[in-house]
Design an enzyme around this catalytic site. Structure first.
Site, PDB file in Angstrom:
ATOM      1  N   ALA A 151     -24.175  83.461  61.418  1.00 46.61           N
ATOM      2  CA  ALA A 151     -23.344  84.234  60.494  1.00 46.61           C
ATOM      3  C   ALA A 151     -23.183  85.679  60.957  1.00 46.61           C
ATOM      4  O   ALA A 151     -22.091  86.257  60.877  1.00 46.61           O
ATOM      5  CB  ALA A 151     -23.956  84.183  59.093  1.00 46.61           C
ATOM      6  N   LYS A 152     -24.257  86.276  61.457  1.00 50.02           N
ATOM      7  CA  LYS A 152     -24.172  87.666  61.909  1.00 50.02           C
ATOM      8  C   LYS A 152     -23.339  87.777  63.194  1.00 50.02           C
ATOM      9  O   LYS A 152     -22.614  88.760  63.385  1.00 50.02           O
ATOM     10  CB  LYS A 152     -25.578  88.228  62.130  1.00 50.02           C
ATOM     11  CG  LYS A 152     -26.352  88.471  60.841  1.00 50.02           C
ATOM     12  CD  LYS A 152     -25.664  89.474  59.940  1.00 50.02           C
ATOM     13  CE  LYS A 152     -26.493  89.814  58.713  1.00 50.02           C
ATOM     14  NZ  LYS A 152     -25.845  90.797  57.812  1.00 50.02           N
ATOM     15  N   TYR A 165     -28.525  82.148  59.961  1.00 47.66           N
ATOM     16  CA  TYR A 165     -28.371  83.595  59.793  1.00 47.66           C
ATOM     17  C   TYR A 165     -27.824  84.240  61.064  1.00 47.66           C
ATOM     18  O   TYR A 165     -26.897  85.050  61.014  1.00 47.66           O
ATOM     19  CB  TYR A 165     -29.729  84.201  59.424  1.00 47.66           C
ATOM     20  CG  TYR A 165     -29.713  85.696  59.245  1.00 47.66           C
ATOM     21  CD1 TYR A 165     -29.274  86.267  58.058  1.00 47.66           C
ATOM     22  CD2 TYR A 165     -30.166  86.549  60.257  1.00 47.66           C
ATOM     23  CE1 TYR A 165     -29.273  87.643  57.882  1.00 47.66           C
ATOM     24  CE2 TYR A 165     -30.170  87.920  60.087  1.00 47.66           C
ATOM     25  CZ  TYR A 165     -29.716  88.459  58.905  1.00 47.66           C
ATOM     26  OH  TYR A 165     -29.709  89.824  58.743  1.00 47.66           O
ATOM     27  N   ASP A 181     -20.904  86.135  42.767  1.00 48.54           N
ATOM     28  CA  ASP A 181     -21.325  85.380  43.940  1.00 48.54           C
ATOM     29  C   ASP A 181     -20.318  85.695  45.040  1.00 48.54           C
ATOM     30  O   ASP A 181     -19.148  85.304  44.939  1.00 48.54           O
ATOM     31  CB  ASP A 181     -21.344  83.887  43.629  1.00 48.54           C
ATOM     32  CG  ASP A 181     -21.899  83.043  44.765  1.00 48.54           C
ATOM     33  OD1 ASP A 181     -21.903  83.523  45.912  1.00 48.54           O
ATOM     34  OD2 ASP A 181     -22.316  81.901  44.506  1.00 48.54           O
TER      35      ASP A 181
END
Length: 362
Positions: free
Chosen positions: A182-183, A179, A87
């Site tokens: 995060a990017k 998302y 993970d």
């Protein structure tokens, strides 16, 4: 055939030659490469591509079924494969995985951070723990991978880290706040690390590959609270397009970023040149363009907390369900990889066109 057709054919031939300029067939022969998120999607296609290039490939992800299938593809392609279930959100587990890779395959030459997860939902419809999980896997997973790589590369003063980014890390869309956040974070993090490496005059390099919409299983197994099933925003590319770009970036990691696809280049340019105009356009179109016409049940299985290809699960492969519209090639990406050859093609085309015009006037 008239002169105009001659010019057109010549231009097409030159551009095709530029895009097909020869590169070493197995440029990563005998080198050790780590690919995270290797069980499916872009990571899966990237692992296979490195295998075709002769690499010893360590495949990191949570789902063992997908990892074993990916390893078999790497071996069939001519590479050596090592399966390492992990993970990426757990820093200690990533360090242990890196130790295992180096003990089995040797010093890591290239580390590719492609692991991620996502939630499709309006921001307030995503629970706090779901938002945190996307951030932990997508952003902190990249941080953990980069840390593990640099701890081993810096003492040797050699190696490359390739972050798999996204056009959404620069030009965001609605319904994917976790998302996109995060990017965006990956871009800022990587820029800071790059400056530290420059300060150290290190030969270790880090770069980002900014991807367009890609046909991966993400849209079938990401948690979604949308009324219709999620889909990639057109135009859509196959994961092999992304994989070729990652290999190119691994060979030229001192470039700050690599833009894949004309749609990515256009989004980045529009965001930097006319952000307010782009915002209004995406706010108007971004909901419909990210959903199919197929109603969602709200009970679709997802991989946010656990892999769908765990024990007793199935292998999902590299491709999603949008093969019928996904492009297998990106002329923009191919030409961007070979600017010298492309420049020569353009110069030749211009010269021939000028000569043709002179002939017509005569």
């Amino acid at each position: 055939m008239n002169r105009t057709s001659d010019v057109s054919s010549f231009v097409e031939s030159l551009l095709a030659m530029a895009a097909a300029a020869r590169e070493p067939r197995r440029p990563f022969e005998g080198r050790t490469v780590v690919v995270t998120g290797a069980s499916a999607g872009v990571g899966r296609a990237t692992a296979r591509a490195f295998g075709e290039s002769g690499a010893r490939v360590a495949l990191l992800a949570r789902g063992r079924v997908g990892l074993e299938a990916a390893a078999e593809e790497v071996r069939r392609a001519g590479g050596e494969a090592l399966v390492v279930p992990v993970d990426m959100a757990v820093a200690g587990s990533v360090e242990a995985a890196a130790d295992r890779v180096e003990s089995r395959l040797g010093p890591v030459d290239v580390w590719v951070n492609a692991a991620f997860t996502s939630v499709f939902a309006p921001f307030l419809a995503a629970a706090p723990d779901e938002y945190e999980r996307v951030t932990e896997v997508t952003y902190l997973g990249c941080v953990n991978g980069t840390r593990a790589a640099l701890r081993r590369m810096l003492p040797r003063n050699s190696g490359a880290v390739v972050q798999v980014g996204s056009a959404l890390g620069e030009a965001a869309v609605p319904l994917q706040a976790a998302y996109c956040g995060a990017k965006h974070a990956i871009n800022g993090f990587t820029a800071s690390v790059r400056l530290e490496l420059l300060h150290l005059h290190s030969r270790v390099a880090v770069t980002v590959v900014q991807l367009p919409a890609v046909n991966t299983p993400q849209f079938s197994w990401a948690l979604s609270r949308l009324p219709y099933r999620p889909r990639p925003v057109p135009p859509v590319y196959q994961p092999e397009v992304a994989a070729r770009a990652v290999l190119h970036a691994a060979r030229r990691p001192r470039r700050r970023e690599h833009l894949v696809g004309a749609s990515t280049a256009a989004a980045v340019l529009a965001h930097r040149a006319a952000p307010a105009l782009l915002d209004r356009y995406v706010a108007r179109t971004g909901y419909a363009s990210q959903q199919t016409g197929e109603p969602a049940t709200g009970e679709e299985p997802h991989n946010l907390w656990a892999p769908l290809d765990g024990p007793g699960g199935q292998d999902h492969g590299a491709h999603g369900t949008f093969d019928d519209e996904a492009a297998a090639r990106s002329p923009y990406a191919a030409l961007a990889r070979r600017p010298v050859a492309t420049g020569a093609a353009v110069v030749g085309a211009v010269a021939l066109a000028a000569r043709s015009l002179r002939g017509r006037r005569g």
